[in-house]
Design a protein around this motif. Sequence first.
Motif, PDB file in Angstrom:
ATOM      1  N   TRP A  74       0.825  -1.206   0.000  1.00  0.00           N
ATOM      2  CA  TRP A  74       0.000   0.000   0.000  1.00  0.00           C
ATOM      3  C   TRP A  74       0.867   1.269   0.000  1.00  0.00           C
ATOM      4  CZ3 TRP A  74      -4.616   1.778  -1.041  1.00  0.00           C
ATOM      5  CH2 TRP A  74      -4.920   3.088  -0.658  1.00  0.00           C
ATOM      6  N   ILE A  75       1.898   1.272   0.831  1.00  0.00           N
ATOM      7  CA  ILE A  75       2.770   2.446   0.899  1.00  0.00           C
ATOM      8  C   ILE A  75       3.465   2.665  -0.448  1.00  0.00           C
ATOM      9  CG2 ILE A  75       4.885   3.362   1.953  1.00  0.00           C
ATOM     10  CD1 ILE A  75       3.894   2.127   4.612  1.00  0.00           C
ATOM     11  N   LYS A  76       3.925   1.593  -1.071  1.00  0.00           N
ATOM     12  CA  LYS A  76       4.531   1.716  -2.405  1.00  0.00           C
ATOM     13  C   LYS A  76       3.507   2.258  -3.403  1.00  0.00           C
ATOM     14  CE  LYS A  76       7.973  -1.913  -1.847  1.00  0.00           C
ATOM     15  NZ  LYS A  76       8.370  -3.273  -2.236  1.00  0.00           N
ATOM     16  N   PHE A  77       2.278   1.748  -3.336  1.00  0.00           N
ATOM     17  CA  PHE A  77       1.218   2.216  -4.227  1.00  0.00           C
ATOM     18  C   PHE A  77       0.951   3.705  -4.022  1.00  0.00           C
ATOM     19  CE2 PHE A  77      -3.315   3.316  -4.398  1.00  0.00           C
ATOM     20  CZ  PHE A  77      -3.538   3.192  -5.754  1.00  0.00           C
ATOM     21  N   ALA A  78       0.877   4.132  -2.763  1.00  0.00           N
ATOM     22  CA  ALA A  78       0.597   5.544  -2.463  1.00  0.00           C
ATOM     23  C   ALA A  78       1.705   6.437  -2.995  1.00  0.00           C
ATOM     24  CB  ALA A  78       0.421   5.747  -0.958  1.00  0.00           C
ATOM     25  N   GLN A  79       2.953   6.001  -2.853  1.00  0.00           N
ATOM     26  CA  GLN A  79       4.076   6.798  -3.350  1.00  0.00           C
ATOM     27  C   GLN A  79       4.104   6.829  -4.869  1.00  0.00           C
ATOM     28  OE1 GLN A  79       6.103   8.728  -1.360  1.00  0.00           O
ATOM     29  NE2 GLN A  79       4.497   8.118   0.038  1.00  0.00           N
ATOM     30  N   LYS A  80       3.863   5.695  -5.513  1.00  0.00           N
ATOM     31  CA  LYS A  80       3.843   5.657  -6.976  1.00  0.00           C
ATOM     32  C   LYS A  80       2.698   6.501  -7.521  1.00  0.00           C
ATOM     33  CE  LYS A  80       6.102   1.235  -7.683  1.00  0.00           C
ATOM     34  NZ  LYS A  80       5.949  -0.149  -8.094  1.00  0.00           N
ATOM     35  N   ARG A  81       1.570   6.472  -6.852  1.00  0.00           N
ATOM     36  CA  ARG A  81       0.425   7.267  -7.298  1.00  0.00           C
ATOM     37  C   ARG A  81       0.802   8.742  -7.301  1.00  0.00           C
ATOM     38  NH1 ARG A  81      -4.427   6.798  -3.496  1.00  0.00           N
ATOM     39  NH2 ARG A  81      -3.028   8.064  -2.262  1.00  0.00           N
ATOM     40  N   TRP A  82       1.498   9.176  -6.265  1.00  0.00           N
ATOM     41  CA  TRP A  82       1.916  10.574  -6.205  1.00  0.00           C
ATOM     42  C   TRP A  82       2.866  10.892  -7.353  1.00  0.00           C
ATOM     43  CZ3 TRP A  82       6.534  13.152  -5.836  1.00  0.00           C
ATOM     44  CH2 TRP A  82       6.435  14.520  -5.594  1.00  0.00           C
ATOM     45  N   ILE A  83       3.794   9.993  -7.650  1.00  0.00           N
ATOM     46  CA  ILE A  83       4.750  10.203  -8.746  1.00  0.00           C
ATOM     47  C   ILE A  83       4.017  10.289 -10.072  1.00  0.00           C
ATOM     48  CG2 ILE A  83       6.619   9.113 -10.063  1.00  0.00           C
ATOM     49  CD1 ILE A  83       7.638   8.016  -7.335  1.00  0.00           C
ATOM     50  N   TYR A  84       3.084   9.356 -10.314  1.00  0.00           N
ATOM     51  CA  TYR A  84       2.346   9.367 -11.582  1.00  0.00           C
ATOM     52  C   TYR A  84       1.507  10.639 -11.730  1.00  0.00           C
ATOM     53  CZ  TYR A  84       3.659   4.462 -12.159  1.00  0.00           C
ATOM     54  OH  TYR A  84       4.357   3.300 -12.305  1.00  0.00           O
ATOM     55  N   GLU A  85       0.898  11.080 -10.640  1.00  0.00           N
ATOM     56  CA  GLU A  85       0.121  12.323 -10.701  1.00  0.00           C
ATOM     57  C   GLU A  85       1.023  13.517 -10.994  1.00  0.00           C
ATOM     58  OE1 GLU A  85      -1.942  12.393  -6.965  1.00  0.00           O
ATOM     59  OE2 GLU A  85      -3.401  10.881  -7.608  1.00  0.00           O
ATOM     60  N   ASP A  86       2.216  13.523 -10.403  1.00  0.00           N
ATOM     61  CA  ASP A  86       3.158  14.609 -10.655  1.00  0.00           C
ATOM     62  C   ASP A  86       3.623  14.594 -12.107  1.00  0.00           C
ATOM     63  OD1 ASP A  86       4.758  16.847  -9.711  1.00  0.00           O
ATOM     64  OD2 ASP A  86       6.468  15.511 -10.026  1.00  0.00           O
ATOM     65  N   VAL A  87       3.892  13.410 -12.639  1.00  0.00           N
ATOM     66  CA  VAL A  87       4.294  13.298 -14.046  1.00  0.00           C
ATOM     67  C   VAL A  87       3.176  13.813 -14.942  1.00  0.00           C
ATOM     68  CG1 VAL A  87       4.777  11.649 -15.912  1.00  0.00           C
ATOM     69  CG2 VAL A  87       5.952  11.431 -13.715  1.00  0.00           C
ATOM     70  N   GLU A  88       1.948  13.475 -14.622  1.00  0.00           N
ATOM     71  CA  GLU A  88       0.803  13.943 -15.415  1.00  0.00           C
ATOM     72  C   GLU A  88       0.707  15.470 -15.398  1.00  0.00           C
ATOM     73  OE1 GLU A  88      -2.226  13.602 -18.047  1.00  0.00           O
ATOM     74  OE2 GLU A  88      -0.979  11.963 -17.307  1.00  0.00           O
ATOM     75  N   ARG A  89       0.911  16.074 -14.221  1.00  0.00           N
ATOM     76  CA  ARG A  89       0.900  17.548 -14.128  1.00  0.00           C
ATOM     77  C   ARG A  89       2.023  18.151 -14.964  1.00  0.00           C
ATOM     78  NH1 ARG A  89      -0.533  16.604  -8.687  1.00  0.00           N
ATOM     79  NH2 ARG A  89       1.643  16.516  -8.045  1.00  0.00           N
ATOM     80  N   GLN A  90       3.212  17.533 -14.875  1.00  0.00           N
ATOM     81  CA  GLN A  90       4.342  18.022 -15.657  1.00  0.00           C
ATOM     82  C   GLN A  90       4.055  17.906 -17.155  1.00  0.00           C
ATOM     83  OE1 GLN A  90       7.193  19.468 -14.659  1.00  0.00           O
ATOM     84  NE2 GLN A  90       6.586  19.359 -12.531  1.00  0.00           N
ATOM     85  N   TRP A  91       3.476  16.784 -17.556  1.00  0.00           N
ATOM     86  CA  TRP A  91       3.171  16.560 -18.971  1.00  0.00           C
ATOM     87  C   TRP A  91       2.225  17.640 -19.480  1.00  0.00           C
ATOM     88  CZ3 TRP A  91       5.235  13.132 -22.347  1.00  0.00           C
ATOM     89  CH2 TRP A  91       4.632  13.022 -23.599  1.00  0.00           C
ATOM     90  N   LYS A  92       1.170  17.891 -18.725  1.00  0.00           N
ATOM     91  CA  LYS A  92       0.198  18.919 -19.140  1.00  0.00           C
ATOM     92  C   LYS A  92       0.847  20.290 -19.210  1.00  0.00           C
ATOM     93  CE  LYS A  92      -3.916  16.535 -17.536  1.00  0.00           C
ATOM     94  NZ  LYS A  92      -4.980  16.485 -16.543  1.00  0.00           N
ATOM     95  N   GLY A  93       1.773  20.562 -18.310  1.00  0.00           N
ATOM     96  CA  GLY A  93       2.458  21.843 -18.311  1.00  0.00           C
ATOM     97  C   GLY A  93       3.379  22.030 -19.503  1.00  0.00           C
ATOM     98  N   HIS A  94       3.882  20.932 -20.060  1.00  0.00           N
ATOM     99  CA  HIS A  94       4.797  21.018 -21.198  1.00  0.00           C
ATOM    100  C   HIS A  94       4.071  20.872 -22.541  1.00  0.00           C
ATOM    101  CE1 HIS A  94       7.779  20.481 -18.054  1.00  0.00           C
ATOM    102  NE2 HIS A  94       8.689  20.891 -18.920  1.00  0.00           N
ATOM    103  N   ASP A  95       2.912  20.227 -22.552  1.00  0.00           N
ATOM    104  CA  ASP A  95       2.149  20.034 -23.789  1.00  0.00           C
ATOM    105  C   ASP A  95       1.333  21.299 -24.065  1.00  0.00           C
ATOM    106  OD1 ASP A  95       0.873  19.011 -26.005  1.00  0.00           O
ATOM    107  OD2 ASP A  95      -0.420  17.644 -24.873  1.00  0.00           O
TER     108      ASP A  95
END
Length: 138
Positions: free
Chosen positions: A96-117
Amino acid sequence: MTVPQLLLCLSLSMLCISSKPTEKKDRVHHDPQLSDKVHDDAQNFDYDHDAFLGADEAKTFDQLTPEESKERLGKIVSKIDGDKDGFVTVEELKNWIKFAQKRWIYEDVERQWKGHDLNEDGLISWEEYKNATYGYIL
């Protein structure tokens, strides 16, 4: 080779062998911290909340009443209990802790992607990347 030269060579060899390395090399791969908060359970549980819930979700929990927190945590525990036996094992908690941390990373990547696209076509060209990253310099 003369005796003084031999002694000099021997002395230099001993000096090299006995000297300590000047820089410390860490050969252990350290996992990233689960939170930027101090991990001190004697004072507070902010570190654990961030690790367990993810930083964004932990902020939400800080705003809830104790009753609402218990209700939401009960729902989360049901999600953590992978085999649905009513108990949370150490392995399930780690997952669960790994999932929670990965979820945060994926959400951050998505925000970064939208900011660059910049043209919102789902692709990032080199021009878009340069403009989003260095645009204020150019």
